[in-house]
Design an enzyme around this catalytic site. Structure first.
Site, short mmCIF file in Angstrom:
data_model
loop_
_atom_site.label_atom_id
_atom_site.label_comp_id
_atom_site.label_asym_id
_atom_site.label_seq_id
_atom_site.Cartn_x
_atom_site.Cartn_y
_atom_site.Cartn_z
N PHE A 1 0.72 -1.18 -0.06
CA PHE A 1 0.17 0.14 0.15
C PHE A 1 1.08 1.11 0.03
O PHE A 1 1.90 1.43 0.74
CB PHE A 1 -0.93 -0.06 1.20
CG PHE A 1 -1.84 1.35 1.37
CD1 PHE A 1 -2.79 1.64 0.38
CD2 PHE A 1 -1.59 2.26 2.32
CE1 PHE A 1 -3.56 2.51 0.42
CE2 PHE A 1 -2.43 3.29 2.41
CZ PHE A 1 -3.32 3.61 1.50
N GLN A 2 0.68 2.04 -0.95
CA GLN A 2 1.36 3.33 -1.20
C GLN A 2 2.97 3.21 -1.23
O GLN A 2 3.72 3.90 -1.00
CB GLN A 2 1.19 4.25 -0.17
CG GLN A 2 -0.58 4.85 0.18
CD GLN A 2 -0.48 6.02 1.17
OE1 GLN A 2 0.12 6.16 2.04
NE2 GLN A 2 -1.68 6.84 0.66
N LYS B 1 10.11 3.12 6.29
CA LYS B 1 9.48 3.23 7.61
C LYS B 1 10.34 2.54 8.72
O LYS B 1 10.36 3.10 9.78
CB LYS B 1 7.95 2.57 7.34
CG LYS B 1 7.23 3.33 8.61
CD LYS B 1 5.72 3.19 8.41
CE LYS B 1 4.76 3.71 9.60
NZ LYS B 1 3.55 3.34 9.32
#
Lengths: 182, 566
Positions: free
Chosen positions: B115-116, B165
């Site tokens: 996702f993204q 992240k």
């Protein structure tokens, strides 16, 4: 502008994504890459690209400068064939029975300076090094006589004839200048 | 001294270590840890919340252009990253130092279409000086130091840091890092004295030398060196769009703007001079017109820090690779003091012609609708010719460049190479934040402002005192001009039905005033400048105004239209 074959040599850091940085410069100028060979150079951690491409002198000059400008490229330059010693390697797989039926294997091997790498009941693998034209000539002959089951050719590798500044010297001078500036 | 902190905190430390005090950005899933860390550093880092990631990049550009520092952005992964692409491309072609930190999915998810997730290094490699993915917190200090060194050194440009992240959340023994050398990257080429001598010889033998001044002089902080050089050798100079405020407008040797909508004199003289000295400019096609007929009579000296610019568009007689800051003093030393007054005075004839055929009509119309040129001139006058000019792209940009005047360098913020409509509003925010004590006048059109109009929200939230002068003609004016001149007046999709801009200003709590009458213009500008608050001045200008002079694209640079009936 007349197009001819240029060999571009690039020394770079071995970082992820470098090939992309190099090829996008060719893409922007709509240049096809004819052959490409990348491998570690004599200096640890530095990779060497050898790329051939048909272009005009004017365009290849700009392309090489734009490649040279990329942060992780140490040095890029280009040469014409007359300034280089270059070589390519080709592998040919042919059917053993057809080869034997030819009856003149010794002449073939001598004429083309072929090395035999593998020999089985069904197939034989030849290796030939040479220029593009030389490896192509053997391919053409085999195709016309006994047929070629598989064929592969490497990209060009090349060394300049002239005594150019060696990369290690260049790097040393870059590092030295840094020390002087500090 | 090492300290054990989270990757996101390490990013903050590394940014502060590079002298960063302002960041433009927009949070999102993959960069929340970075935003979480902001609170620990709020005394040192000001974060400006934009309304769209494109705005963050242009604001960072505006900030960088005016301050000379590196502009910094935070955006999230995926759409946040792709929204930033326009600004990164703009910064690349206009040599603007920015560092864009992008969130990225965790390293374990990379390559899985998470996702993204988007391959932002792959996307941005062609339009950055350097794009790097930080996958481990151990790389943060090194990568940030390297990013800033690359962005600001040599020919400046954008750098992307793609920040996974997991590297933001895991801990690291952080230690500040410094980067001032990369063995594969030599930002300052060594100046070859033999070329300096050759250039000096050419200049000393010249009867009609002419200099072209570009942004390289600003980026090299070589404004003084430039003027000393020009004065000693008595050389008139024209400037590119990005080189506009390098010399004060009233500098004796400043002969005006080059290129498509430039002044007649410098364009004509380009093809009359005997030695052309290009200084920190790149012979863009909007400057040169047809290269086959460009300055063919002249010997060309090209001074630039980027080797790939030399001989790219115009073949040089003397290639002078190097930093202008270094080259110009060496050249000044070697050139003889000269007097070229006859040559310099010969510009006057063209100046007079341009005044008669173009300027007088644009600045001193006796009747009819307000004209863009007179609006720009009136604002410039009201700020005593000493404001920062920000423009959007199109007619507003060319009119602003033509008629705004300057007293100091680093006073022009405009999208040159990419011609990015929508650049202006966020860039003006960045410029005002970079120099809160200067007046920032942003000229735009009804098309350009609506491309990034959401940034009025940023102005509202930050109370950024940008003075917006919207010259509204309800057309995409520059395209309309081309359609009129070159497409048989087929006004395909250029008529705009616009909102009530004053109501928009009201919605955002921004003071505004709308004027249509010549008699009201001056008092409206005075109103606008009364305080340092943001202000939207809507000026309804003549619907079908034209920017003249104009050299049509691809034509010989001296092939100049003035709108005068033959």
């Amino acid at each position: 502008m007349e197009k001819k074959l240029y060999t571009v040599t690039i020394f770079s850091e071995n970082t992820v994504g470098l090939l992309n940085q190099v090829t996008i410069v060719f893409t922007r100028r709509q240049l096809n890459i004819e052959t490409l060979s990348v491998s570690p150079s004599a200096l640890k951690g530095i990779h060497k690209f050898t790329i051939t491409s048909y272009a005009s002198k004017e365009v290849i000059d700009k392309v090489v400068k734009q490649i040279d400008k990329r942060v992780d490229i140490i040095k890029a330059y280009y040469n014409t064939d007359d300034e280089l010693v270059s070589q390519e390697i080709a592998l040919y797989k042919v059917a053993t029975d057809k080869l034997l039926a030819l009856g003149s294997i010794e002449a073939l091997i001598r004429n083309y300076a072929i090395r035999v790498l593998e020999l089985t009941e069904t197939c034989v693998v030849f290796e030939k090094t040479g220029t593009y034209e030389e490896t192509q000539r053997l391919f053409d002959e085999l195709s016309q006589t006994i047929g070629v089951l598989q064929f592969i050719r490497s990209g060009r590798v090349a060394i300049t004839k002239s005594k150019v500044e060696r990369l290690s010297d260049m790097l040393a001078s870059i590092e030295k200048k840094q020390i002087v500036e500090e | 001294m090492k300290k054990r902190i989270k990757g996101a905190d390490a990013l903050m430390e590394a940014l502060i270590n590079e002298g960063v005090d302002t960041v433009f950005g927009y949070p999102g899933g993959s960069i929340i840890p970075v935003y979480d860390s902001l609170k620990n550093y709020s005394d040192k880092l000001r974060h400006v919340l934009v309304r769209h990631e494109q705005g963050a990049t242009h604001a960072a550009e505006g900030y960088a252009r005016v301050s000379g520092k590196v502009g910094v952005c935070f955006v999230t992964s995926g759409p946040g990253a792709t929204n930033a692409i326009t600004g990164i491309g703009d910064a690349m072609i206009d040599s603007t130092p920015i560092v864009v930190v992008m969130g990225q999915v965790g390293a374990s998810l990379l390559g899985t279409d998470a996702f993204q997730e988007i391959d932002v290094v792959g996307i941005t490699q062609p339009i950055t000086k350097w794009a790097y993915q930080i996958r481990r917190p151990e790389d943060i200090a090194w990568a940030v130091a390297r990013a800033f060194y690359i962005a600001r050194s040599g020919r400046p440009g954008p750098v992307v840091l793609d920040f996974a992240k997991n590297a933001q959340v895991s801990e690291v023994d952080y230690e500040p890092s410094v980067c001032d050398f990369i063995r594969s990257y030599l930002p300052k080429p060594i100046v070859q004295d033999v070329y300096v001598q050759q250039a000096a010889d050419l200049i000393n033998a010249a009867k009609k030398p002419f200099a072209l001044v570009g942004q390289g002089v600003v980026l090299g902080n070589a404004e003084k060196e430039l003027m000393t050089f020009l004065e000693k050798a008595d050389i008139p100079a024209g400037w590119t769009l990005l080189g506009e405020s390098v010399m004060p407008t009233d500098f004796r040797l400043n002969k005006g703007m080059l290129g498509m909508h430039g002044n007649i004199g410098p364009n004509m003289k380009t093809n009359e001079c005997d030695v052309l000295i290009a200084i920190g400019m790149r012979f863009d096609d909007r400057v040169t017109g047809n290269l086959n007929t460009y300055a063919k009579q002249a010997k060309v000296i090209h001074i630039d820090i980027d080797a790939s610019e030399l001989d790219k568009n115009v073949l040089t007689t003397v290639p002078l690779l190097g930093d202008v800051k270094e080259v110009l003093p060496k050249l000044t030393e070697k050139v003889a003091a000269a007097n070229h007054s006859e040559w310099i005075n010969s510009f006057a004839e063209y100046e007079q012609r341009e005044f008669n055929e173009v300027i007088s009509k644009e600045l001193m119309p006796q009747s009819g609708n307000l004209k863009m040129g007179e609006v720009v001139a009136a604002v410039s006058e009201a700020v005593n010719h000493d404001a920062v000019l920000v423009t959007d792209v199109g007619q507003n940009q060319m009119m602003a460049a033509r008629y705004f005047k300057f007293r100091q360098s680093r006073s022009v913020v405009t999208s040159g190479g990419l011609g990015t409509m929508g650049f202006g509003l966020p860039a003006a925010i960045g410029a005002k934040i970079a120099c809160p004590n200067r007046t920032v006048c942003f000229f735009t059109g009804d098309g350009g402002i609506q491309m990034t109009i959401q940034e009025l929200g940023t102005i509202m939230q930050e109370q950024t005192g940008v003075k917006i002068i919207l010259m509204n003609n309800n057309w995409l004016g520059m395209v309309r001009q081309w359609q009129e001149l070159f497409y048989e007046s087929n006004y395909s999709q250029t008529k705009m039905v616009n909102p009530d801009f004053s109501l928009l200003a009201k919605a955002y709590g921004i003071a505004s005033r709308e004027v249509s009458e010549r008699g009201e213009l001056k008092s409206a500008i005075e109103d606008m400048l009364k305080t340092d608050d943001p202000y939207l001045l809507i000026v309804n200008v003549e619907p079908e105004g034209m920017v003249y002079p104009m050299t049509p694209a691809g034509h010989t640079i001296t092939d100049i239209m003035t709108g005068e009936k033959k």
